[in-house]
Design a protein around this motif. Structure first.
Motif, mmCIF file in Angstrom:
data_model
loop_
_atom_site.group_PDB
_atom_site.id
_atom_site.type_symbol
_atom_site.label_atom_id
_atom_site.label_comp_id
_atom_site.label_asym_id
_atom_site.label_seq_id
_atom_site.Cartn_x
_atom_site.Cartn_y
_atom_site.Cartn_z
ATOM 1 N N SER B 229 0.835 -1.205 0.000
ATOM 2 C CA SER B 229 0.000 0.000 0.000
ATOM 3 C C SER B 229 0.868 1.254 0.000
ATOM 4 N N PHE B 233 0.935 3.970 -2.757
ATOM 5 C CA PHE B 233 0.627 5.334 -2.352
ATOM 6 C C PHE B 233 1.704 6.292 -2.838
ATOM 7 N N GLY B 246 -3.912 1.165 -1.558
ATOM 8 C CA GLY B 246 -2.928 2.219 -1.318
ATOM 9 C C GLY B 246 -3.007 3.307 -2.389
ATOM 10 N N VAL B 249 -5.973 5.579 -1.881
ATOM 11 C CA VAL B 249 -5.743 6.616 -0.870
ATOM 12 C C VAL B 249 -4.976 7.774 -1.499
ATOM 13 N N ARG B 253 -6.212 11.585 -1.842
ATOM 14 C CA ARG B 253 -5.503 12.639 -1.137
ATOM 15 C C ARG B 253 -5.555 13.958 -1.904
ATOM 16 N N LEU B 256 -8.748 15.746 -0.891
ATOM 17 C CA LEU B 256 -9.063 15.531 0.524
ATOM 18 C C LEU B 256 -10.034 16.589 1.051
ATOM 19 N N GLN B 257 -9.820 17.842 0.647
ATOM 20 C CA GLN B 257 -10.614 18.933 1.208
ATOM 21 C C GLN B 257 -12.071 18.849 0.775
ATOM 22 N N TRP B 260 -13.595 13.850 1.222
ATOM 23 C CA TRP B 260 -12.772 13.087 2.166
ATOM 24 C C TRP B 260 -12.953 11.582 2.030
ATOM 25 N N ALA B 263 -10.428 9.032 0.182
ATOM 26 C CA ALA B 263 -9.204 8.573 0.836
ATOM 27 C C ALA B 263 -9.505 7.753 2.088
ATOM 28 N N VAL B 264 -10.650 8.051 2.724
ATOM 29 C CA VAL B 264 -10.910 7.416 4.019
ATOM 30 C C VAL B 264 -11.245 5.935 3.868
ATOM 31 N N GLY B 267 -8.400 3.331 3.095
ATOM 32 C CA GLY B 267 -7.543 3.210 4.266
ATOM 33 C C GLY B 267 -8.204 2.371 5.339
ATOM 34 N N LEU B 268 -9.507 2.616 5.523
ATOM 35 C CA LEU B 268 -10.265 1.851 6.502
ATOM 36 C C LEU B 268 -10.256 0.365 6.138
ATOM 37 N N ILE B 270 -7.921 -1.205 4.578
ATOM 38 C CA ILE B 270 -6.609 -1.745 4.938
ATOM 39 C C ILE B 270 -6.558 -2.026 6.440
ATOM 40 N N VAL B 271 -7.003 -1.044 7.237
ATOM 41 C CA VAL B 271 -6.921 -1.197 8.689
ATOM 42 C C VAL B 271 -7.748 -2.393 9.147
ATOM 43 N N SER C 140 -0.909 -2.665 12.406
ATOM 44 C CA SER C 140 -1.914 -2.777 11.355
ATOM 45 C C SER C 140 -2.315 -1.442 10.733
ATOM 46 N N PRO C 142 -1.757 1.646 8.330
ATOM 47 C CA PRO C 142 -0.896 2.187 7.276
ATOM 48 C C PRO C 142 -0.517 3.617 7.636
ATOM 49 N N PHE C 144 0.711 6.088 6.010
ATOM 50 C CA PHE C 144 0.291 7.180 5.108
ATOM 51 C C PHE C 144 -1.157 7.541 5.344
ATOM 52 N N TRP C 145 -1.972 6.552 5.665
ATOM 53 C CA TRP C 145 -3.385 6.823 5.896
ATOM 54 C C TRP C 145 -3.587 7.546 7.231
ATOM 55 N N ILE C 148 -2.810 11.094 6.668
ATOM 56 C CA ILE C 148 -3.859 11.800 5.940
ATOM 57 C C ILE C 148 -5.068 12.050 6.831
ATOM 58 N N MET C 149 -5.388 11.075 7.669
ATOM 59 C CA MET C 149 -6.492 11.279 8.605
ATOM 60 C C MET C 149 -6.161 12.404 9.578
ATOM 61 N N LEU C 152 -6.672 15.526 7.756
ATOM 62 C CA LEU C 152 -8.108 15.748 7.543
ATOM 63 C C LEU C 152 -8.761 16.331 8.798
ATOM 64 N N VAL C 156 -7.522 20.175 8.116
ATOM 65 C CA VAL C 156 -8.636 20.593 7.263
ATOM 66 C C VAL C 156 -9.870 20.945 8.081
#
Lengths: 325, 308, 308
Positions: B229, B233, B246, B249, B253, B256-257, B260, B263-264, B267-268, B270-271, C140, C142, C144-145, C148-149, C152, C156
């Protein structure tokens, strides 16, 4: 003379995965200054647990469930931690069994021996070090000044045990407990260590509690003996009396199993069965399942430790039968 | 004092794997999530492949959690009006098809190598360990960066780089266990019967070592997935138009503004996947260890209190 | 002590030599090196001229000799982009990375020691839960994420922190925090484990039997014994920190080596990439020596080569 340490109905519980068990029950004994009391029993009988409860160093899974430990009349179990720490060293002190793991591997022995003086007498580093060297000399470490800068792994087993003893007697404790101090050592070294302990006891007028499974050590070293079985004391008395005429069947079983004046060719006696699992201690008398004298009353009533002749006690319903033999 | 084996411990040994797994709610949920990811990686692209690339310029940057534009836009849409949900599902195949082969290659090579090194000891062992040290002392991302610069950043190259970077993990674990085993009596006994070394390794060493290695592999799956990832990325991993979490995301990015969710959610994903693998690995570590297995029969809150 | 250090230096030099060799092989043996150094649009004449000027037409052994001499003189060629020496670009970026990594490691170690010791001292306490939660997250999440969070939420949405830059304490919060999770999560678990075993060692009982207070027991006796395993892991973590720095610097526009590497990859600036990789490898090598020296100072058994 009053006893310096009185242990009164001490009980210790251990938490295990299968529930809480009582590892030490109703243990009472006392000891006077300058005397040696031996706490005798097989491994797992609770003698080490008793010692650790007395000095307040039980493992986190174990805790004191009742009773008193009186040092000069004060119950140390109820003291706040800070006051109890003040007694650790000058009041109660302990020599552990395994001298290799009992010394901190990454500190010089000099620093470790100086620590009691730093803590209790607030000596400077240099002065404490000086006392540590004296102490090493007293317990018979050759070239103490040079050896003070060495690390524990650079000493032999016997020398490490000497260091541990030095640590325990540094502040002239009123009561010294020695938990199997010679088990891990060669026979010749064992004798030297025992001699050192005896000399120190006499010199410092310390009360010595010797925890052991070795009948020979008890016979040679101790004045009094308390025999433990399955967490409780089964018999106490002067060593000469108890060993000459035991008044508990367990003590007699232990003595019979020693190869002594038995004629060649006869079988050594041993106690049938094995000590009970703490989760399944028999009702009534804990020893009844292995006892040749057991009767119905033994299963129903737990025999209390009671007077059994001059200066002796036994926890057996049938001690008189043994006395009459 | 040594604790006698309790009835609970004996009972626990008889309980089957499934029963043990069902007793642990966290491990169960983890398995369900991993299965879900696996299923979406297998069938997802077939079902949603078109949807993931279909641009819908009338539904650009739709926010998530609204079903106005149909279920495909439940997780919103990106700046070209593509369904984030569909792209997530399709990307799961790329992500898994890099991570799983990489883990398998390093597992197979590393464990065979490690068992061989540990079994024979001596020079073969020390040279092998030296090689492992060299690979491990170099940041894996840097290795990947250089290699992927010189060669092209294709999926195959990523798999190979990651596999090589992770071989030492299995090599070390397998060597340690098999070195310990080869000194045991039952291996000696096999040797005196004239068994060949590879036969002994396969028969006696492998079965004992493999459970540990599978646990390591489960944990390492997280690491490999995270590294892929990160590479994607950074723009040196999976390249568009392919999709990976990756990479998604990275694309999100940029916006992002304003959007959102782009990108979220990847990533979620992946987590959630890596956390599940971690939970499963720690469950497996307990379950594979006969001395610890009884703990799994206790409620979670009580496991820590009782130390052996 | 000196012999110990000399022994360690020679053994840790092997990876360094391998990296230097590896970069050389990658650059020369995978087709025309001119492809790596020159932009894709270069004409054949430019390539030939380049090869002749840099001695790429010489025999490999001669090339390797030249290359070694260049490495020793820190002469890695010129950047294609800025035409300045590659080494200058790398050394300019170096302090920024060092500061970031240094701040992170100091915080990670301090935090892990405090939380890990507390968790070991009081199982099931808040610290214990923090320790196990962060170590699961670290394995677990990432990075980069996570970054970014962070951007955010704190930049942001809330506007508390800047999204990039190095000026002012606020600019450091997100980069350091992102870089921190992994080393902290791993270290806290290691410290906790080492402290649990140190605190249950017999010498702790002995220290208590001297009347030592809890502070003295935990910090004077247990922690010093727990330090060596934590240090070993800290060494591995610095290697991993390089991976994280690449990601963090790219996201937050941190002018360090990591960002330089990614930029030079994307702009195909091989001279700078090679310089950055080699400088990083040398730094890791130097750090490992320092860590080994600390290790030996802490534990006399290591110094004397006793296997404990």
């Amino acid at each position: 003379m009053n006893p310096v340490l009185e242990v009164d109905r001490l009980a210790v519980d251990i938490r295990t995965p299968a529930g809480t068990v009582r590892a030490v029950r109703e243990v009472s004994f006392s000891v006077r200054s300058g005397e040696t009391l031996a706490l005798l029993g097989e491994s797992g009988c609770g003698k080490s647990m008793t010692a650790q409860a007395i000095v307040g160093l039980l493992d986190p899974v174990a805790h004191v469930a009742g009773g008193e430990v009186r040092l000069d009349g004060t119950d140390v179990l109820t003291l706040p931690p800070a006051q109890r720490r003040r007694l650790a060293g000058p009041g109660l002190s302990i020599v552990f069994q395994d001298a290799l793991t009992a010394l901190n591997p990454i500190q010089t022995v000099g620093a470790q021996l100086a620590e009691p003086f730093r803590i209790h007498e607030r000596l400077s580093r240099r002065a404490a070090r000086e006392r540590a060297v004296e102490l090493m000399e007293r317990v018979g470490i050759p070239e103490p000044r040079a050896r003070a800068g060495a690390y524990p792994h650079q000493f032999s087993g016997g020398m490490r045990q000497r260091l541990l003893i030095a640590l325990a007697v540094a502040l002239h404790p009123k009561v010294l407990l020695a938990d199997e101090p010679t088990t891990a050592l060669d026979v010749t070294v064992q004798a030297q260590i025992m001699e050192l302990l005896r000399d120190l006891r006499t010199e410092q007028q310390t009360a010595l509690i010797l925890i052991t499974h070795d009948l020979a050590v008890v016979a040679e070293q101790a004045d009094h003996v308390a025999v433990m079985y399955a967490g409780g004391i089964v018999e106490t008395g002067r060593v000469a009396d108890v060993f000459a005429k035991p008044r508990h069947p367990y003590t007699r079983g232990l003595l019979d199993s020693v190869p002594g004046e038995v004629a060649r060719g006869t079988n050594l006696k041993s106690i049938p069965g094995s000590p009970p699992d703490l989760h399944a201690v028999p009702s009534g008398c804990a020893f009844r399942t292995r006892c040749p004298l057991a009767t119905d009353v033994c299963a129903e009533q737990r025999p209390p430790l009671a007077e059994a002749g001059q200066g002796r006690m036994s926890a057996c319903h049938h001690w008189k039968e043994l006395a009459d033999d | 004092m040594t604790l006698v084996e309790t009835p609970a411990a004996i009972a626990a040994r008889r309980t089957s794997w499934w029963r043990l797994l069902l007793r642990d709610k966290f491990a169960c949920v983890a398995v369900v999530i991993l299965l879900l990811v696996a299923v979406s990686a297998v069938v997802g692209p077939v079902l949603l492949g078109d949807l993931a690339v279909k641009q819908n310029l009338r539904a650009v940057n739709r926010p998530p959690f609204s079903l106005d534009d149909g279920w495909a836009f439940a997780l919103g849409s990106d700046s070209l009006g593509r369904s984030v949900l569909a792209r997530l599902v399709v990307a799961s195949r790329t992500t898994l098809s890099v991570a799983i082969p990489a883990v398998l290659i390093s597992l197979v090579v590393g464990s065979i190598w490690g068992m061989w090194a540990g079994y024979h000891r001596g020079r073969r062992e020390s040279v092998s360990m030296r090689i492992a040290d060299v690979i491990l002392s170099f940041p894996s991302l840097l290795l990947a960066v250089v290699v992927l610069y010189v060669f092209s950043p294709s999926a195959l190259n990523i798999i190979l780089v990651l596999a090589i970077a992770r071989i030492p993990i299995y090599l070390r674990a397998a060597r340690a266990e098999s070195a310990e085993l080869q000194s045991r009596l039952f291996v000696d006994a096999a040797r005196t019967f004239g068994a060949k070394s590879w036969a002994i390794i396969a028969r006696h060493v492998a079965p004992t070592v493999l459970p540990t290695l599978f646990t390591v592999a489960t944990l390492d799956f997280c690491f490999v997935m995270l590294t892929e990832s990160s590479l994607s990325f950074l723009g040196i991993g999976i390249q568009p138009p392919d999709m990976s979490w990756g990479l998604m995301v990275a694309q999100g990015r940029q916006v992002l503004q304003s959007a959102w969710w782009i990108a979220v959610f990847p990533g979620l994903a992946i987590v959630v996947t890596t956390v599940s693998a971690t939970v499963l690995a720690s469950w497996a570590r307990l379950a594979m260890d006969p001395g610890q297995r009884w703990r799994l029969t206790l409620p979670r809150s009580r496991r820590k209190e009782v130390k052996p | 002590m000196l012999t110990f250090l000399r022994r360690r230096i020679t053994s840790s030099a092997i990876p360094l030599v391998v990296v230097i060799l590896g970069v050389f092989c990658l650059a020369r043996l995978t087709g025309d090196p001119a492809n790596l150094y020159l932009p894709l649009s270069a004409t054949p004449e430019m390539r030939a001229e380049f090869a002749a000027r840099h001695g790429f037409d010489q025999p490999l052994l001669v090339q390797f000799g030249d290359y070694l001499a260049q490495v020793v003189r820190l002469d890695f060629g010129e950047s294609l982009r800025t035409a300045e020496p590659a080494a200058t670009a790398v050394l300019r970026a170096f302090p920024a990375t060092l500061q970031l990594a240094g701040a992170t490691m100091i915080l990670a170690i301090l935090g892990a020691v405090v939380v890990g010791s507390w968790a070991a001292y009081r199982p099931n306490s808040v610290a214990d839960r923090v320790a196990s939660f962060t170590s699961t997250t670290a394995a677990s999440m990432p990075d980069f994420w996570f970054a970014i969070m962070g951007v955010l939420v704190f930049a942001v949405a809330l506007g508390w922190l800047p999204t990039s830059g190095t000026v002012g304490a606020a600019a450091w919060v997100l980069p350091v925090l992102t870089l921190l999770i992994r080393p902290f999560g791993v270290l806290v678990q290691v410290v906790r484990g080492a402290m649990v075993s140190a605190l249950s060692a017999p010498y702790i009982k002995v220290a208590r039997s001297k009347g030592a207070g809890e502070v003295r027991v935990v910090f004077g006796h247990a922690l010093r014994n727990a330090a060596p395993p934590a240090l070993t892991v800290a060494g591995d973590l610095t290697v991993g920190l390089v991976n994280g720095a690449v990601v963090v610097e790219t996201i937050f526009g941190w002018p360090g080596i990591g960002k330089l590497m990614i930029t030079s990859i994307l702009q195909r600036d091989f001279a700078v990439l090679q310089a950055a990789v080699l400088v990083t490898a040398v730094t890791i090598f130097a750090l490992n020596i320092v860590i080994d020296a600390c290790y030996a100072l802490l534990d006399s058994r290591v110094r004397q080569g006793v296997t404990a």
